[in-house]
Scaffold this motif. Structure first.
Motif, PDB file in Angstrom:
ATOM      1  N   ASN A  71      23.945  26.968  80.960  1.00 21.13           N
ATOM      2  CA  ASN A  71      24.402  27.316  81.676  1.00 21.13           C
ATOM      3  C   ASN A  71      24.907  26.951  82.952  1.00 21.13           C
ATOM      4  OD1 ASN A  71      22.233  29.388  81.087  1.00 21.13           O
ATOM      5  ND2 ASN A  71      20.516  27.981  80.718  1.00 21.13           N
ATOM      6  N   PHE A  72      24.944  27.797  84.059  1.00 16.70           N
ATOM      7  CA  PHE A  72      25.811  28.172  84.821  1.00 16.70           C
ATOM      8  C   PHE A  72      25.827  28.212  86.694  1.00 16.70           C
ATOM      9  CE2 PHE A  72      28.804  27.582  81.869  1.00 16.70           C
ATOM     10  CZ  PHE A  72      29.335  25.486  81.555  1.00 16.70           C
ATOM     11  N   GLY A  73      25.951  27.449  87.735  1.00 13.82           N
ATOM     12  CA  GLY A  73      25.380  28.410  89.411  1.00 13.82           C
ATOM     13  C   GLY A  73      26.790  28.481  89.629  1.00 13.82           C
ATOM     14  N   ASP A  74      27.236  27.757  90.700  1.00 11.35           N
ATOM     15  CA  ASP A  74      28.460  27.403  91.477  1.00 11.35           C
ATOM     16  C   ASP A  74      29.580  27.190  90.412  1.00 11.35           C
ATOM     17  OD1 ASP A  74      27.125  28.322  93.457  1.00 11.35           O
ATOM     18  OD2 ASP A  74      27.075  26.103  94.938  1.00 11.35           O
ATOM     19  N   ILE A  75      30.744  27.434  90.401  1.00 15.06           N
ATOM     20  CA  ILE A  75      31.297  27.763  89.930  1.00 15.06           C
ATOM     21  C   ILE A  75      33.043  27.848  89.600  1.00 15.06           C
ATOM     22  CG2 ILE A  75      30.898  27.771  87.502  1.00 15.06           C
ATOM     23  CD1 ILE A  75      31.263  30.293  86.449  1.00 15.06           C
ATOM     24  N   GLN A  76      34.204  27.035  89.581  1.00 14.49           N
ATOM     25  CA  GLN A  76      35.520  27.814  89.761  1.00 14.49           C
ATOM     26  C   GLN A  76      35.328  27.685  87.978  1.00 14.49           C
ATOM     27  OE1 GLN A  76      38.682  24.681  90.991  1.00 14.49           O
ATOM     28  NE2 GLN A  76      39.956  26.010  89.524  1.00 14.49           N
ATOM     29  N   LEU A  77      36.311  28.896  87.695  1.00 15.13           N
ATOM     30  CA  LEU A  77      36.282  29.798  86.284  1.00 15.13           C
ATOM     31  C   LEU A  77      37.468  30.014  86.291  1.00 15.13           C
ATOM     32  CD1 LEU A  77      35.314  31.116  83.683  1.00 15.13           C
ATOM     33  CD2 LEU A  77      34.438  32.294  84.428  1.00 15.13           C
ATOM     34  N   HIS A  78      38.055  30.131  85.334  1.00 13.67           N
ATOM     35  CA  HIS A  78      39.104  30.230  84.690  1.00 13.67           C
ATOM     36  C   HIS A  78      39.425  31.117  83.579  1.00 13.67           C
ATOM     37  CE1 HIS A  78      44.303  29.840  84.510  1.00 13.67           C
ATOM     38  NE2 HIS A  78      43.731  29.818  83.315  1.00 13.67           N
ATOM     39  N   LEU A  79      40.169  31.892  83.773  1.00 14.41           N
ATOM     40  CA  LEU A  79      40.392  32.519  82.218  1.00 14.41           C
ATOM     41  C   LEU A  79      41.688  33.182  82.038  1.00 14.41           C
ATOM     42  CD1 LEU A  79      39.783  35.834  82.052  1.00 14.41           C
ATOM     43  CD2 LEU A  79      36.493  35.011  82.229  1.00 14.41           C
ATOM     44  N   GLU A  80      42.493  34.070  80.593  1.00 11.60           N
ATOM     45  CA  GLU A  80      42.342  34.437  80.466  1.00 11.60           C
ATOM     46  C   GLU A  80      42.935  35.691  79.624  1.00 11.60           C
ATOM     47  OE1 GLU A  80      46.455  32.532  79.321  1.00 11.60           O
ATOM     48  OE2 GLU A  80      45.749  30.852  80.742  1.00 11.60           O
ATOM     49  N   TRP A  81      43.214  37.460  79.896  1.00 12.74           N
ATOM     50  CA  TRP A  81      43.272  38.697  78.940  1.00 12.74           C
ATOM     51  C   TRP A  81      43.607  39.144  78.952  1.00 12.74           C
ATOM     52  CZ3 TRP A  81      43.047  43.569  81.672  1.00 12.74           C
ATOM     53  CH2 TRP A  81      43.083  42.876  82.780  1.00 12.74           C
ATOM     54  N   LYS A  82      44.013  40.307  78.140  1.00 15.62           N
ATOM     55  CA  LYS A  82      45.575  41.317  77.928  1.00 15.62           C
ATOM     56  C   LYS A  82      43.922  42.398  77.195  1.00 15.62           C
ATOM     57  CE  LYS A  82      47.066  40.075  73.450  1.00 15.62           C
ATOM     58  NZ  LYS A  82      48.444  40.237  72.585  1.00 15.62           N
ATOM     59  N   SER A  83      44.865  43.516  77.713  1.00 15.07           N
ATOM     60  CA  SER A  83      44.333  44.596  77.190  1.00 15.07           C
ATOM     61  C   SER A  83      45.185  45.148  75.342  1.00 15.07           C
ATOM     62  CB  SER A  83      44.206  46.144  77.714  1.00 15.07           C
ATOM     63  OG  SER A  83      45.421  46.151  78.262  1.00 15.07           O
ATOM     64  N   PRO A  84      44.549  45.576  74.392  1.00 13.11           N
ATOM     65  CA  PRO A  84      45.834  46.107  73.526  1.00 13.11           C
ATOM     66  C   PRO A  84      47.332  46.777  73.805  1.00 13.11           C
ATOM     67  CG  PRO A  84      44.152  47.622  72.747  1.00 13.11           C
ATOM     68  CD  PRO A  84      43.215  46.547  74.745  1.00 13.11           C
ATOM     69  N   LYS A  85      47.756  46.785  73.214  1.00 11.46           N
ATOM     70  CA  LYS A  85      49.271  47.418  73.594  1.00 11.46           C
ATOM     71  C   LYS A  85      49.060  48.354  73.333  1.00 11.46           C
ATOM     72  CE  LYS A  85      52.342  43.419  73.290  1.00 11.46           C
ATOM     73  NZ  LYS A  85      53.564  42.975  72.222  1.00 11.46           N
ATOM     74  N   ASP A  86      48.560  49.156  71.978  1.00 13.21           N
ATOM     75  CA  ASP A  86      48.779  50.195  71.621  1.00 13.21           C
ATOM     76  C   ASP A  86      47.580  51.357  73.052  1.00 13.21           C
ATOM     77  OD1 ASP A  86      46.441  49.188  70.354  1.00 13.21           O
ATOM     78  OD2 ASP A  86      45.725  50.495  69.777  1.00 13.21           O
ATOM     79  N   ILE A  87      47.516  52.419  73.523  1.00  4.99           N
ATOM     80  CA  ILE A  87      47.346  53.055  74.227  1.00  4.99           C
ATOM     81  C   ILE A  87      46.261  54.026  73.663  1.00  4.99           C
ATOM     82  CG2 ILE A  87      46.825  54.484  76.564  1.00  4.99           C
ATOM     83  CD1 ILE A  87      49.995  53.332  76.715  1.00  4.99           C
ATOM     84  N   ARG A  88      44.962  53.523  73.995  1.00  2.00           N
ATOM     85  CA  ARG A  88      43.080  54.608  73.381  1.00  2.00           C
ATOM     86  C   ARG A  88      42.176  54.703  74.681  1.00  2.00           C
ATOM     87  NH1 ARG A  88      41.467  50.235  69.347  1.00  2.00           N
ATOM     88  NH2 ARG A  88      42.383  49.055  70.818  1.00  2.00           N
ATOM     89  N   GLY A  89      41.915  55.801  74.395  1.00  2.00           N
ATOM     90  CA  GLY A  89      41.030  56.774  75.635  1.00  2.00           C
ATOM     91  C   GLY A  89      41.707  56.477  77.300  1.00  2.00           C
ATOM     92  N   GLU A  90      41.060  56.864  77.924  1.00  2.00           N
ATOM     93  CA  GLU A  90      41.551  57.069  79.502  1.00  2.00           C
ATOM     94  C   GLU A  90      40.026  56.665  80.215  1.00  2.00           C
ATOM     95  OE1 GLU A  90      40.716  61.825  79.807  1.00  2.00           O
ATOM     96  OE2 GLU A  90      42.795  61.034  79.588  1.00  2.00           O
ATOM     97  N   GLY A  91      40.344  56.300  81.462  1.00  2.00           N
ATOM     98  CA  GLY A  91      39.286  56.061  82.900  1.00  2.00           C
ATOM     99  C   GLY A  91      38.344  55.195  81.999  1.00  2.00           C
ATOM    100  N   GLN A  92      37.743  54.629  82.231  1.00 12.34           N
ATOM    101  CA  GLN A  92      37.061  53.810  81.684  1.00 12.34           C
ATOM    102  C   GLN A  92      36.849  53.099  80.415  1.00 12.34           C
ATOM    103  OE1 GLN A  92      34.433  51.596  84.303  1.00 12.34           O
ATOM    104  NE2 GLN A  92      36.336  52.538  85.829  1.00 12.34           N
ATOM    105  N   HIS A  93      37.103  54.018  79.734  1.00  9.01           N
ATOM    106  CA  HIS A  93      36.979  53.894  78.385  1.00  9.01           C
ATOM    107  C   HIS A  93      38.992  52.940  77.389  1.00  9.01           C
ATOM    108  CE1 HIS A  93      33.481  55.674  78.119  1.00  9.01           C
ATOM    109  NE2 HIS A  93      34.122  56.427  78.970  1.00  9.01           N
ATOM    110  N   ARG A  94      39.488  52.499  78.650  1.00  6.53           N
ATOM    111  CA  ARG A  94      41.187  51.938  78.031  1.00  6.53           C
ATOM    112  C   ARG A  94      40.626  50.638  78.347  1.00  6.53           C
ATOM    113  NH1 ARG A  94      46.608  54.066  80.218  1.00  6.53           N
ATOM    114  NH2 ARG A  94      45.689  55.534  79.604  1.00  6.53           N
TER     115      ARG A  94
END
Length: 257
Positions: free
Chosen positions: A104-127
């Protein structure tokens, strides 16, 4: 005429108060020796940064690509069912559910890396939809918005349904993105009343997109934010249940309290 007199009186009282503060400062003897304004204690602790990994020495590594030891399934605290990849990343497994930190955490500095898939699927909130929930309640949105419009308080980098990002700093679809988040938790009194709002600052790929934004309350898909009292809580990563295929890597956190 009476209202005008009251207004003028208010201005006079305010002005008098302001001038009083200035005069108070003038009554304090100004230091004439530079040593009088030097502060020597307490000394800040020393923190080093790994030159190769870029991780501060006081950080807790939540994911380095080797295992899920710091994580559990949000639904039932069972083992994580997401996909562990050979490139030291993890990928959301459709319908496997959200995951959250064991700690469990309170005040923090958070680092993370993320990516979406290269193949495009869906639109709007579903991509390429996922999200980072701070204290299991307050979401920083993850979404593939490249040539994909949606409501701006739900686009990538938004504090979901609360704060529109200052700019869109999104990488190309399928490329890695970096979030650096500074989070200060809300405060509650003994009766459960909120006495101070939480705040979030977000840098997306090194660009400031949320500048010390006040959190209105919990992230809600429908309805207004809620402000039920709480203490420290986990960091949660979202399975949006739309076969989003979002991947994460290099996650670490520094506790600020």
């Amino acid at each position: 005429m009476k209202r005008l007199l009251l207004a003028l009186l208010g201005v006079t009282m305010f002005s008098g108060s302001a001038f009083g503060q200035v005069n108070d400062l003038k009554r304090i003897k100004e230091p004439t020796n530079p040593k009088e304004t030097e502060v020597w204690q307490p000394k800040p602790k020393a923190v080093t940064v790994d030159a190769e990994a870029g991780i501060p020495s006081d950080a807790i590594v939540l994911f380095n690509g080797e295992h899920f030891n710091e994580w559990v399934s949000t639904k039932d605290s069972s083992a994580v069912k997401w996909i562990l990849n050979a490139d030291k990343s993890m990928t959301v497994k459709d319908k496997a559910g959200d995951i959250q930190t064991k700690r469990n955490f309170g005040d923090i500095q958070l680092h993370l890396e993320w990516k979406s898939p290269k193949d495009i699927r869906g639109e709007g909130q579903h991509r390429g939809n996922s999200g980072v929930f701070l204290q299991n309640r307050y979401e920083v949105q993850i979404l593939d918005n490249n040539d994909n419009d949606t409501y701006v308080n739900g686009q990538v980098g938004a504090i979901y349904k609360q704060a529109v990002p200052l700019v869109k700093a999104l990488s190309k679809t399928g490329d890695w993105n970096v979030y650096d988040i500074i989070y200060h938790a809300p405060k509650f009194d003994e009766s459960g009343n909120k006495t101070k709002s939480g705040t979030i600052t977000v840098l997306h790929n090194g660009v400031l997109i949320q500048d010390h934004v006040e959190i209105k309350g919990t992230t809600e898909f429908i309805g207004w934010p809620k402000n039920e009292p709480h203490g420290k809580a986990p960091i949660r990563l979202q399975d949006h249940k739309d076969n989003s295929g979002v991947s994460y890597r290099n996650i670490w956190v520094r506790e600020l309290n």
